[in-house]
Design an enzyme around this catalytic site. Structure first.
Site, PDB file in Angstrom:
ATOM      1  N   ASP A  16       5.891   2.362   3.861  1.00 54.21           N
ATOM      2  CA  ASP A  16       5.373   2.932   5.102  1.00 54.21           C
ATOM      3  C   ASP A  16       4.135   2.205   5.623  1.00 54.21           C
ATOM      4  OD1 ASP A  16       7.323   4.825   4.752  1.00 54.21           O
ATOM      5  OD2 ASP A  16       5.963   6.554   4.779  1.00 54.21           O
TER       6      ASP A  16
ATOM      7  N   HIS B 140       3.714   2.048   0.051  1.00 51.81           N
ATOM      8  CA  HIS B 140       3.086   1.612   1.301  1.00 51.81           C
ATOM      9  C   HIS B 140       2.838   0.110   1.271  1.00 51.81           C
ATOM     10  CE1 HIS B 140       2.219   5.926   1.061  1.00 51.81           C
ATOM     11  NE2 HIS B 140       2.158   5.910   2.386  1.00 51.81           N
TER      12      HIS B 140
END
Length: 279
Positions: free
Chosen positions: A99, A244
């Site tokens: 992400d 991430h």
């Protein structure tokens, strides 16, 4: 808003987002096609070279009771009441998702590792990051990864009106389409905070909602070994892993992927991406 500011905001919002959001019910995703067989892993370097056998995880995902395909018109994205969590299909399959990017400091290293082992992943990108790094979007698409929508500026959607939510989604989809030639088919709410408007607007824009089942919490920078352990301990058929590639210092996430990806492949897992069931 600069992405490095997200870490501070995330710490303040993430606790409340779980209560406001709705990643509490499990849906089922179908397996992608054309997956590659697991290849012999290239040993990791440094301290990560020490391997330990993966133990079968006690965490087994269960589909929501009574879950089934919604009655929708062919070609229309269904409006769901909860995000999808589970990858269906036979065998030891998992999905890796990243992400907040793309970030030129960390995303290329993640893409390099994925390419080294010939596996595909999902990248949920933020429009304000994607707009200045379209070359990375192109690379993601060219190498077979799925590019998803993670809003423009990573806001808490449960505090926004419908117009702002739509704008956050549409602007990001526009950037992805310009770079990759097609609009995103998957959406993830920042902080995992979903509401009815997010599900409705996402469906109107042709996107399915995808959450996760194993959270590495790598944004807290807990240490590379801790991130590796969270992935390998949570590994199970159908698991969707959240990591991430932007939003702060992601060097631990980069190093962790280099360690746990070959471990997963050595243990018989296939890393794949989902396909749309009802598009």
């Amino acid at each position: 808003m600069q992405k490095d500011q997200l870490l501070t905001r995330r710490r303040a919002l993430v606790a409340g987002a779980a209560a406001l959001g709705a990643a509490g019910a499990a849906g089922v995703l179908a397996t992608g096609t054309g997956d590659r067989a697991a290849r012999p892993a290239v040993p990791a370097t440094g301290a990560q070279a020490a391997r330990r056998p993966l133990k079968p995880s006690a965490y087994r995902l269960q589909p929501l009771t009574g879950y089934g395909p919604p009655g929708t018109v062919a070609g229309r994205t269904p409006v769901r009441g909860a995000p999808l969590l589970r990858l269906s299909g036979r065998g030891r399959i998992m999905v890796l998702t990243f992400d907040d990017g793309p970030d030129p400091r960390y995303t290329p290293d993640i893409l390099d590792t994925l390419a080294r082992y010939e596996v595909r992943a999902m990248f949920f990108v933020c429009g304000e990051m994607a707009a200045g790094n379209r070359d990375l979007l192109v690379r993601m698409a060219d190498e077979g990864h799925v590019v998803g929508n993670h809003t423009w500026s990573h806001p808490l959607l449960t505090r926004l009106g419908r117009g702002r939510i739509r704008s956050e989604m549409e602007r990001t989809s526009d950037v992805v389409e310009t770079a990759c030639g097609e609009r995103p088919e998957w959406f993830r709410a920042p902080y995992g905070a979903w509401n009815r408007a997010a599900f409705q607007l996402g469906a109107e824009l042709g996107m399915e909602p995808l959450a996760w089942t194993v959270d590495t919490l790598d944004w807290t920078t807990p240490g590379t070994r801790t991130i590796v352990d969270r992935v390998t301990d949570g590994a199970a058929p159908g698991v969707v892993v959240l990591s991430h590639d932007a939003g702060g210092d992601r060097s631990q996430s980069v190093r962790a992927l280099r360690a746990y990806l070959p471990e997963l492949l050595d243990s018989g897992y296939r890393i794949t991406v989902p396909r749309r069931q009802y598009a």
